[in-house]
Design a protein around this motif. Structure first.
Motif, PDB file in Angstrom:
ATOM      1  N   TRP A  21      14.704  26.432   2.980  1.00 57.57           N
ATOM      2  CA  TRP A  21      15.248  26.998   1.742  1.00 57.57           C
ATOM      3  C   TRP A  21      14.125  27.418   0.798  1.00 57.57           C
ATOM      4  N   MET A  22      13.114  26.565   0.660  1.00 55.04           N
ATOM      5  CA  MET A  22      12.007  26.863  -0.251  1.00 55.04           C
ATOM      6  C   MET A  22      11.198  28.076   0.204  1.00 55.04           C
ATOM      7  N   ARG A  23      11.196  28.334   1.489  1.00 53.86           N
ATOM      8  CA  ARG A  23      10.475  29.518   1.989  1.00 53.86           C
ATOM      9  C   ARG A  23      10.996  30.784   1.315  1.00 53.86           C
ATOM     10  N   ASP A  24      12.280  30.803   1.016  1.00 52.84           N
ATOM     11  CA  ASP A  24      12.882  31.957   0.329  1.00 52.84           C
ATOM     12  C   ASP A  24      12.972  31.744  -1.181  1.00 52.84           C
ATOM     13  N   GLN A  25      13.306  30.505  -1.596  1.00 49.47           N
ATOM     14  CA  GLN A  25      13.561  30.224  -3.009  1.00 49.47           C
ATOM     15  C   GLN A  25      12.275  30.129  -3.827  1.00 49.47           C
ATOM     16  N   GLU A  26      11.231  29.561  -3.239  1.00 48.66           N
ATOM     17  CA  GLU A  26       9.945  29.376  -3.929  1.00 48.66           C
ATOM     18  C   GLU A  26       8.834  29.866  -3.000  1.00 48.66           C
ATOM     19  N   PRO A  27       8.763  31.164  -2.731  1.00 46.74           N
ATOM     20  CA  PRO A  27       7.824  31.669  -1.717  1.00 46.74           C
ATOM     21  C   PRO A  27       6.364  31.431  -2.060  1.00 46.74           C
ATOM     22  N   GLN A  28       6.049  31.161  -3.327  1.00 43.57           N
ATOM     23  CA  GLN A  28       4.665  30.911  -3.725  1.00 43.57           C
ATOM     24  C   GLN A  28       4.241  29.460  -3.477  1.00 43.57           C
ATOM     25  N   LEU A  29       5.184  28.593  -3.131  1.00 45.64           N
ATOM     26  CA  LEU A  29       4.882  27.174  -2.928  1.00 45.64           C
ATOM     27  C   LEU A  29       3.907  27.006  -1.768  1.00 45.64           C
ATOM     28  N   ALA A  30       2.766  26.379  -2.047  1.00 44.90           N
ATOM     29  CA  ALA A  30       1.706  26.271  -1.038  1.00 44.90           C
ATOM     30  C   ALA A  30       1.418  24.842  -0.619  1.00 44.90           C
ATOM     31  N   VAL A  46       0.855  -1.189   0.000  1.00 46.87           N
ATOM     32  CA  VAL A  46       0.000   0.000   0.000  1.00 46.87           C
ATOM     33  C   VAL A  46       0.888   1.236   0.000  1.00 46.87           C
ATOM     34  N   ASP A  47       0.658   2.130  -0.953  1.00 47.24           N
ATOM     35  CA  ASP A  47       1.326   3.432  -0.980  1.00 47.24           C
ATOM     36  C   ASP A  47       0.382   4.471  -0.387  1.00 47.24           C
ATOM     37  N   VAL A  48       0.948   5.430   0.312  1.00 48.42           N
ATOM     38  CA  VAL A  48       0.146   6.479   0.930  1.00 48.42           C
ATOM     39  C   VAL A  48       0.607   7.832   0.402  1.00 48.42           C
ATOM     40  N   ASN A  49      -0.350   8.596  -0.088  1.00 45.48           N
ATOM     41  CA  ASN A  49      -0.102   9.966  -0.558  1.00 45.48           C
ATOM     42  C   ASN A  49      -0.407  10.924   0.591  1.00 45.48           C
ATOM     43  N   ARG A  50       0.608  11.707   0.964  1.00 52.87           N
ATOM     44  CA  ARG A  50       0.425  12.723   1.993  1.00 52.87           C
ATOM     45  C   ARG A  50       0.696  14.100   1.401  1.00 52.87           C
ATOM     46  N   ARG A  51       0.082  15.094   1.984  1.00 54.71           N
ATOM     47  CA  ARG A  51       0.250  16.459   1.484  1.00 54.71           C
ATOM     48  C   ARG A  51       0.560  17.396   2.642  1.00 54.71           C
ATOM     49  N   GLN A  52       1.490  18.270   2.382  1.00 53.30           N
ATOM     50  CA  GLN A  52       1.864  19.276   3.370  1.00 53.30           C
ATOM     51  C   GLN A  52       1.312  20.637   2.949  1.00 53.30           C
ATOM     52  N   ASP A  53       0.640  21.293   3.879  1.00 48.14           N
ATOM     53  CA  ASP A  53       0.158  22.658   3.655  1.00 48.14           C
ATOM     54  C   ASP A  53       1.308  23.604   3.980  1.00 48.14           C
ATOM     55  N   VAL A  54       2.135  23.875   2.968  1.00 44.83           N
ATOM     56  CA  VAL A  54       3.325  24.697   3.184  1.00 44.83           C
ATOM     57  C   VAL A  54       2.932  26.097   3.634  1.00 44.83           C
ATOM     58  N   ALA A  55       1.861  26.628   3.039  1.00 42.78           N
ATOM     59  CA  ALA A  55       1.444  27.991   3.377  1.00 42.78           C
ATOM     60  C   ALA A  55       1.011  28.104   4.834  1.00 42.78           C
ATOM     61  N   GLY A  56       0.537  27.002   5.401  1.00 40.80           N
ATOM     62  CA  GLY A  56       0.064  27.041   6.781  1.00 40.80           C
ATOM     63  C   GLY A  56       1.020  26.423   7.785  1.00 40.80           C
ATOM     64  N   LEU A  57       2.270  26.218   7.396  1.00 42.71           N
ATOM     65  CA  LEU A  57       3.244  25.587   8.287  1.00 42.71           C
ATOM     66  C   LEU A  57       3.537  26.448   9.512  1.00 42.71           C
ATOM     67  N   ASP A  58       3.728  25.783  10.630  1.00 39.99           N
ATOM     68  CA  ASP A  58       4.279  26.441  11.811  1.00 39.99           C
ATOM     69  C   ASP A  58       5.803  26.387  11.664  1.00 39.99           C
ATOM     70  N   TRP A  59       6.385  27.485  11.238  1.00 41.60           N
ATOM     71  CA  TRP A  59       7.809  27.473  10.918  1.00 41.60           C
ATOM     72  C   TRP A  59       8.695  27.279  12.147  1.00 41.60           C
ATOM     73  N   SER A  60       8.149  27.545  13.315  1.00 40.58           N
ATOM     74  CA  SER A  60       8.938  27.282  14.525  1.00 40.58           C
ATOM     75  C   SER A  60       9.155  25.778  14.712  1.00 40.58           C
ATOM     76  N   VAL A  61       8.184  24.966  14.292  1.00 40.80           N
ATOM     77  CA  VAL A  61       8.329  23.512  14.369  1.00 40.80           C
ATOM     78  C   VAL A  61       9.394  23.041  13.378  1.00 40.80           C
ATOM     79  N   VAL A  62       9.356  23.598  12.172  1.00 44.03           N
ATOM     80  CA  VAL A  62      10.359  23.242  11.160  1.00 44.03           C
ATOM     81  C   VAL A  62      11.755  23.645  11.633  1.00 44.03           C
TER      82      VAL A  62
END
Length: 309
Positions: free
Chosen positions: A265-274, A121-137
């Protein structure tokens, strides 16, 4: 595809006409699959068969994914698609066929009815980059840095420098340690030529390729990496293509290091990534635990079935 997804999995990431065409031209690494459209007697599209035909490895195998328009289900269209896939497999001189479906009771019954056994079984997961708690990252990154002081990070957009190519072949091959469960498949085979083909296919498919690589300071040996691609047609969408750590370098939190470093890195490099999609075997507990720390949520489960001809 869109009509079926509304019923089967409304949140699944679907291609645009342009990206679908690119996939049929270039595939993942210049080994494109095939797609067959089934029409009724009036010419209306009623079904779609997608077939992946490996050439680098697993050359005895064809992998299929069938889609039937919701209005035409229960009329034998799906059975015709599977029969076509089996004929194609035999015509290519191959003796094993895989089938992926959505995790639905009717799809499971269909696969078993046609002689397929559920293997993984493969599982597809999605991250809401726009709603990330950056302190956790940031905390995940800081903790991983503390555990991996013997390593440094390399960030690359686009093609690898020639001097890193051989090292990246070895690191990429580490993905073979990921669980295969009961699938009867060979390990993936990698070479400098295949990695270059992957880069070329992504570029021609209008995706920007980003890599974060962990390198051991003392030896210069490449130890782990993560890659994502960002669509240029839909630049808010990204896909996690690969994350792997070489066996000799495990135990230093390198997986968490490269994945958290990529996000920062993507927060600065690809700021539109959601949004960022990733796929893992359901049994890959280690990688899933990292993803859960980074607030990925499950979109769908895709059972994999297999049958010998």
């Amino acid at each position: 595809m869109h009509a079926a997804a509304k019923v089967d999995c409304p949140e699944i990431l679907l291609p645009t006409p342009r990206s679908l065409a690119n996939g049929l031209r270039y595939g993942w690494d210049l080994n494109p699959g095939r797609a067959y459209l089934a029409r009724d007697e009036d010419g209306a599209p009623v079904g779609l068969l997608e077939a992946s035909i490996p050439t680098y490895d697993n050359t005895n195998l064809v992998w299929a994914f069938g889609t039937v328009h919701p209005d035409r289900r229960g009329r034998g269209t799906g059975s015709e698609l599977i029969a076509y896939a089996e004929r194609l497999t035999a015509e290519l001189g191959r003796n094993s066929i895989g089938l992926s479906t959505f995790d639905l009771p009717a799809a499971d019954a269909f696969a078993r009815q046609h002689g397929f056994e559920r293997k993984s079984v493969d599982v597809n997961r999605r991250q809401d980059v726009a709603g990330l708690d950056w302190s956790v990252v940031q905390k995940l990154y800081d903790d991983a840095v503390a555990a991996s002081s013997a390593y440094e990070l390399i960030r690359i957009t686009g093609a690898l420098p020639d001097e890193l190519l051989d090292g990246m072949v070895a690191v990429t091959a580490s993905i073979n340690d990921a669980p295969k469960d009961d699938l009867d498949v060979e390990d993936d085979e990698y070479s400098p030529e295949r990695l270059r083909a992957y880069e070329e296919a992504q570029l021609k498919s209008e995706r920007t390729l980003h890599r974060v690589i962990a390198r051991e300071k003392a030896t210069g040996e490449l130890a782990g990496h993560t890659t994502i691609t960002v669509e240029r047609e839909r630049p808010h969408i990204g896909e996690q293509n690969d994350t792997a750590v070489a066996r000799a370098h495990r135990g230093h939190r390198l997986g968490a290091l490269v994945k958290s470093a990529m996000l920062l890195w993507m927060r600065d490099q690809e700021p539109q990534l959601a949004q960022l999609d990733t796929w893992n075997a359901e049994s890959n507990n280690h990688m899933i635990s990292i993803n859960e720390q980074l607030n990925y949520r499950v979109i769908t489960r895709i059972p994999d079935y297999q049958k010998s001809l």
